[in-house]
Design an enzyme around this catalytic site. Sequence first.
Site, mmCIF file in Angstrom:
data_model
loop_
_atom_site.group_PDB
_atom_site.id
_atom_site.type_symbol
_atom_site.label_atom_id
_atom_site.label_comp_id
_atom_site.label_asym_id
_atom_site.label_seq_id
_atom_site.Cartn_x
_atom_site.Cartn_y
_atom_site.Cartn_z
ATOM 1 N N PHE A 1 24.424 66.104 12.521
ATOM 2 C CA PHE A 1 25.703 66.669 12.941
ATOM 3 C C PHE A 1 25.540 67.507 14.215
ATOM 4 O O PHE A 1 26.477 67.620 15.016
ATOM 5 C CB PHE A 1 26.274 67.537 11.806
ATOM 6 C CG PHE A 1 27.683 67.980 12.012
ATOM 7 C CD1 PHE A 1 28.745 67.123 11.736
ATOM 8 C CD2 PHE A 1 27.965 69.255 12.484
ATOM 9 C CE1 PHE A 1 30.057 67.533 11.927
ATOM 10 C CE2 PHE A 1 29.271 69.668 12.676
ATOM 11 C CZ PHE A 1 30.322 68.808 12.406
ATOM 12 N N GLU A 2 24.357 68.066 14.400
ATOM 13 C CA GLU A 2 24.104 68.938 15.558
ATOM 14 C C GLU A 2 23.618 68.169 16.787
ATOM 15 O O GLU A 2 23.414 68.768 17.860
ATOM 16 C CB GLU A 2 23.059 70.008 15.195
ATOM 17 C CG GLU A 2 23.581 71.142 14.336
ATOM 18 C CD GLU A 2 23.834 70.747 12.883
ATOM 19 O OE1 GLU A 2 23.018 69.994 12.331
ATOM 20 O OE2 GLU A 2 24.863 71.179 12.315
ATOM 21 N N VAL B 1 20.738 59.269 8.546
ATOM 22 C CA VAL B 1 21.743 59.666 7.558
ATOM 23 C C VAL B 1 21.816 58.553 6.502
ATOM 24 O O VAL B 1 22.058 57.390 6.843
ATOM 25 C CB VAL B 1 23.129 59.872 8.196
ATOM 26 C CG1 VAL B 1 24.034 60.642 7.242
ATOM 27 C CG2 VAL B 1 23.037 60.606 9.531
ATOM 28 N N ILE B 2 21.583 58.941 5.246
ATOM 29 C CA ILE B 2 21.530 57.951 4.162
ATOM 30 C C ILE B 2 22.698 58.186 3.217
ATOM 31 O O ILE B 2 22.854 59.282 2.670
ATOM 32 C CB ILE B 2 20.189 58.064 3.408
ATOM 33 C CG1 ILE B 2 19.030 57.875 4.396
ATOM 34 C CG2 ILE B 2 20.107 57.037 2.282
ATOM 35 C CD1 ILE B 2 17.677 58.260 3.849
ATOM 36 N N ARG C 1 14.052 50.605 8.953
ATOM 37 C CA ARG C 1 14.484 50.730 10.354
ATOM 38 C C ARG C 1 13.675 51.772 11.128
ATOM 39 O O ARG C 1 13.914 52.005 12.306
ATOM 40 C CB ARG C 1 15.972 51.079 10.408
ATOM 41 C CG ARG C 1 16.857 49.890 10.087
ATOM 42 C CD ARG C 1 18.256 50.292 9.663
ATOM 43 N NE ARG C 1 19.082 49.144 9.341
ATOM 44 C CZ ARG C 1 18.944 48.366 8.250
ATOM 45 N NH1 ARG C 1 17.975 48.606 7.390
ATOM 46 N NH2 ARG C 1 19.753 47.348 8.043
ATOM 47 N N PHE D 1 21.872 56.280 21.100
ATOM 48 C CA PHE D 1 22.128 56.550 19.682
ATOM 49 C C PHE D 1 21.028 55.929 18.825
ATOM 50 O O PHE D 1 21.120 54.752 18.442
ATOM 51 C CB PHE D 1 23.499 55.974 19.325
ATOM 52 C CG PHE D 1 24.013 56.374 17.985
ATOM 53 C CD1 PHE D 1 24.388 57.682 17.721
ATOM 54 C CD2 PHE D 1 24.164 55.441 16.964
ATOM 55 C CE1 PHE D 1 24.896 58.061 16.476
ATOM 56 C CE2 PHE D 1 24.665 55.802 15.718
ATOM 57 C CZ PHE D 1 25.032 57.116 15.481
ATOM 58 N N HIS E 1 28.788 63.799 2.114
ATOM 59 C CA HIS E 1 29.647 63.802 3.302
ATOM 60 C C HIS E 1 29.086 62.877 4.393
ATOM 61 O O HIS E 1 29.212 63.128 5.578
ATOM 62 C CB HIS E 1 29.878 65.224 3.816
ATOM 63 C CG HIS E 1 28.630 66.020 4.065
ATOM 64 N ND1 HIS E 1 27.562 66.052 3.213
ATOM 65 C CD2 HIS E 1 28.283 66.817 5.106
ATOM 66 C CE1 HIS E 1 26.626 66.830 3.705
ATOM 67 N NE2 HIS E 1 27.029 67.301 4.860
ATOM 68 N N THR F 1 24.014 61.543 0.641
ATOM 69 C CA THR F 1 24.869 62.395 1.451
ATOM 70 C C THR F 1 26.331 62.273 1.033
ATOM 71 O O THR F 1 27.002 61.324 1.425
ATOM 72 C CB THR F 1 24.743 61.986 2.941
ATOM 73 O OG1 THR F 1 23.389 61.782 3.238
ATOM 74 C CG2 THR F 1 25.328 63.019 3.854
HETATM 75 N N1 INI Z 1 21.953 65.487 8.214
HETATM 76 C C1 INI Z 1 21.276 64.347 8.520
HETATM 77 O O1 INI Z 1 20.839 64.188 9.653
HETATM 78 N N2 INI Z 1 21.091 63.397 7.573
HETATM 79 C C2 INI Z 1 21.551 63.534 6.305
HETATM 80 O O2 INI Z 1 21.334 62.584 5.493
HETATM 81 C C3 INI Z 1 22.250 64.712 5.954
HETATM 82 N N3 INI Z 1 22.720 64.931 4.607
HETATM 83 O O3 INI Z 1 22.266 64.221 3.687
HETATM 84 O O4 INI Z 1 23.541 65.794 4.356
HETATM 85 C C4 INI Z 1 22.450 65.695 6.952
HETATM 86 N N4 INI Z 1 23.133 66.838 6.685
HETATM 87 C C5 INI Z 1 23.051 68.006 7.509
HETATM 88 C C6 INI Z 1 24.063 68.004 8.658
HETATM 89 O O5 INI Z 1 23.669 67.092 9.662
HETATM 90 C C7 INI Z 1 24.166 69.377 9.316
HETATM 91 O O6 INI Z 1 22.896 69.771 9.776
HETATM 92 C C8 INI Z 1 24.685 70.453 8.358
HETATM 93 O O7 INI Z 1 25.913 70.038 7.756
HETATM 94 C C9 INI Z 1 24.947 71.780 9.121
HETATM 95 O O8 INI Z 1 25.929 71.624 10.135
#
Ligand code: INI
Length: 173
Positions: A59-60, A83-84, A129, A115, A90, A88
């Site tokens: 997300f960051e 991201v799995i 992958r 990406f 969300h 997850t």
């Molecule tokens: N971030 C990921 O990169 N992969 C994931 O599978 C994941 N899960 O499972 O939640 C994940 N969550 C963290 C998210 O990216 C943020 O860091 C967090 O929400 C804080 O903003």
Amino acid sequence: MQPKVHQGLLNAQGFRFALVVSRWNDFLTSKLTEGALDALERLGADEDAVEIFKVPGSFELPLTAQKVAASGDFDAVICIGVVIRGETPHFDYVAGEAAKGVGQAAMQTGVPVLFAVVTTDTLEQAINRAGVKAGNKGFEAAMSAVELVNLYKEMDGGEDASGAKKKAFPHVV
Ligand code: INI
């Protein structure tokens, strides 16, 4: 008909690259990072051509990629994450925001932002992958980054003898 085809060479020499790497699922993002570094090295990147920026999760990736791209210090930025879906709740938000934001970072800065975020239903698919059965998405993204920096160098036309930018494609913004 004989169209003129433009495509970038696979030569990384003289270019600078940033990797923005998510720490979430680090055991896989580290493999994607290795793949990206392997590709850049094999394509002739200079010893000091790569810098790595680590972020907590996928997300960051977008905001960090945008700041890195806007710095003007890099020819391309490669975003790496995993991201799995199964792990997850969300998933759609994290994966969707990562994809949309990485694309926006490229459009807003004019710097190629790649990406290399693996989004899968299962852990096994993600492992495949990240260097097992289905290639390494970090390696592929780095190859694409090198191709694009060469293509854009040709499209921008480089510099003339006075050091001024000479545009080969004045109609391209
Ligand atoms: N971030 C990921 O990169 N992969 C994931 O599978 C994941 N899960 O499972 O939640 C994940 N969550 C963290 C998210 O990216 C943020 O860091 C967090 O929400 C804080 O903003």
